[in-house]
Design a protein around this motif. Structure first.
Motif, mmCIF file in Angstrom:
data_model
loop_
_atom_site.group_PDB
_atom_site.id
_atom_site.type_symbol
_atom_site.label_atom_id
_atom_site.label_comp_id
_atom_site.label_asym_id
_atom_site.label_seq_id
_atom_site.Cartn_x
_atom_site.Cartn_y
_atom_site.Cartn_z
ATOM 1 N N VAL A 163 10.832 0.302 25.959
ATOM 2 C CA VAL A 163 11.044 -0.242 27.302
ATOM 3 C C VAL A 163 9.693 -0.561 27.940
ATOM 4 O O VAL A 163 8.729 0.188 27.792
ATOM 5 N N VAL A 181 14.524 -3.112 27.003
ATOM 6 C CA VAL A 181 14.640 -3.897 28.226
ATOM 7 C C VAL A 181 13.308 -3.868 28.964
ATOM 8 O O VAL A 181 12.425 -3.054 28.675
ATOM 9 N N SER A 182 13.172 -4.764 29.929
ATOM 10 C CA SER A 182 11.970 -4.793 30.755
ATOM 11 C C SER A 182 12.364 -4.775 32.225
ATOM 12 O O SER A 182 13.420 -5.290 32.606
ATOM 13 N N THR A 196 20.915 -2.610 31.249
ATOM 14 C CA THR A 196 21.184 -3.095 29.898
ATOM 15 C C THR A 196 20.554 -4.457 29.630
ATOM 16 O O THR A 196 20.648 -4.968 28.511
ATOM 17 N N ARG A 197 19.931 -5.075 30.635
ATOM 18 C CA ARG A 197 19.292 -6.372 30.445
ATOM 19 C C ARG A 197 18.060 -6.462 31.342
ATOM 20 O O ARG A 197 17.888 -5.634 32.246
ATOM 21 N N PRO A 198 17.167 -7.419 31.084
ATOM 22 C CA PRO A 198 15.903 -7.462 31.818
ATOM 23 C C PRO A 198 16.101 -7.629 33.324
ATOM 24 O O PRO A 198 16.970 -8.375 33.781
#
Length: 223
Positions: A163, A181-182, A196-198
């Motif tokens: 991460v 993810v970021s 769960t997503r950027p």
């Protein structure tokens, strides 16, 4: 002989850090808490857990021999600590790094100056922490996480592997971030959220799974 230490800020983060310093000193006398600095004039001359509030933040220049830790954090203003550090203009070698004796930090992890790691935090392997990162109790970072300067983790946040959390982001209590993810600079993740997503820079995300909040009040602050 213990090294003089000044904490910048006189709120909850500072109180927790006072107790962290005392836990370190119980293991071995390391720090002499000289006092706190805060820009609230009503706090001058008061004590916080027995530590005096000496004056405004700018008076750090009056204590050239003391190490410093910036103890301010807010989910409503995630970049606050980085702005404070920029305003103080101190060299990086003036900043202490504080790690609670009950934290677990792998030999392969790197921790930048000014960072604070509270009790029961775990950094497993090949983790990088930038400058002025704040980790409240029981935060877990796993292998290959990359944390930039000024990030704040509230208690119990958990990151899976790989991460990236960019500068000045705030990860709320109990939040979970999936692998790779970021989180963008200056973003805020709400407590208990599952990411769960950027997450784009400057945005506020919350929920399960996490999604953008209607307001993007942080965007202008980082442009």
């Amino acid at each position: 002989m213990p090294t003089p230490l000044i904490l910048i800020g006189a709120g909850g983060f500072a109180r927790e850090t006072i107790e962290l310093v005392r836990a370190i000193n119980r293991e071995a006398p390391t720090w002499e808490l000289t006092g706190l600095l805060d820009d609230d004039p009503e706090l001058r001359g008061q004590e916080l857990l027995g530590v005096p509030v000496l004056g405004p933040c700018a008076s750090v220049a009056e204590y050239p021999e003391a190490f410093v830790v910036a103890c301010v954090a807010s989910p409503r203003d995630p970049l606050r600590r980085l702005r404070l550090v920029a305003r103080l203009g101190l060299n990086l070698d003036r900043y202490a790094t504080l790690v609670h004796p009950r934290a677990t930090v792998a030999d392969s992890a790197s921790v930048g100056p000014g960072s604070v790691i509270h009790a029961n935090c775990v950094l497993t392997a090949d983790i990088s922490l930038g400058w002025h990162v704040a980790m409240m109790p029981a935060v877990v970072l796993t292998h290959d996480d990359a944390i930039e300067d000024g990030v704040t983790f509230a208690a119990g946040a958990r990151l899976a592997s790989g991460v990236t959390v960019e500068a000045g982001a705030y990860v709320g209590a109990g939040a979970l971030l999936r692998e790779h993810v970021s989180v963008g600079a200056g973003a805020t993740i709400g407590m208990g959220s599952i990411v769960t997503r950027p997450v784009p820079r400057g945005e506020v995300w919350y929920g399960v799974p996490a999604r953008p909040a209607p307001s993007r009040q942080h965007l202008e602050a980082i442009r």
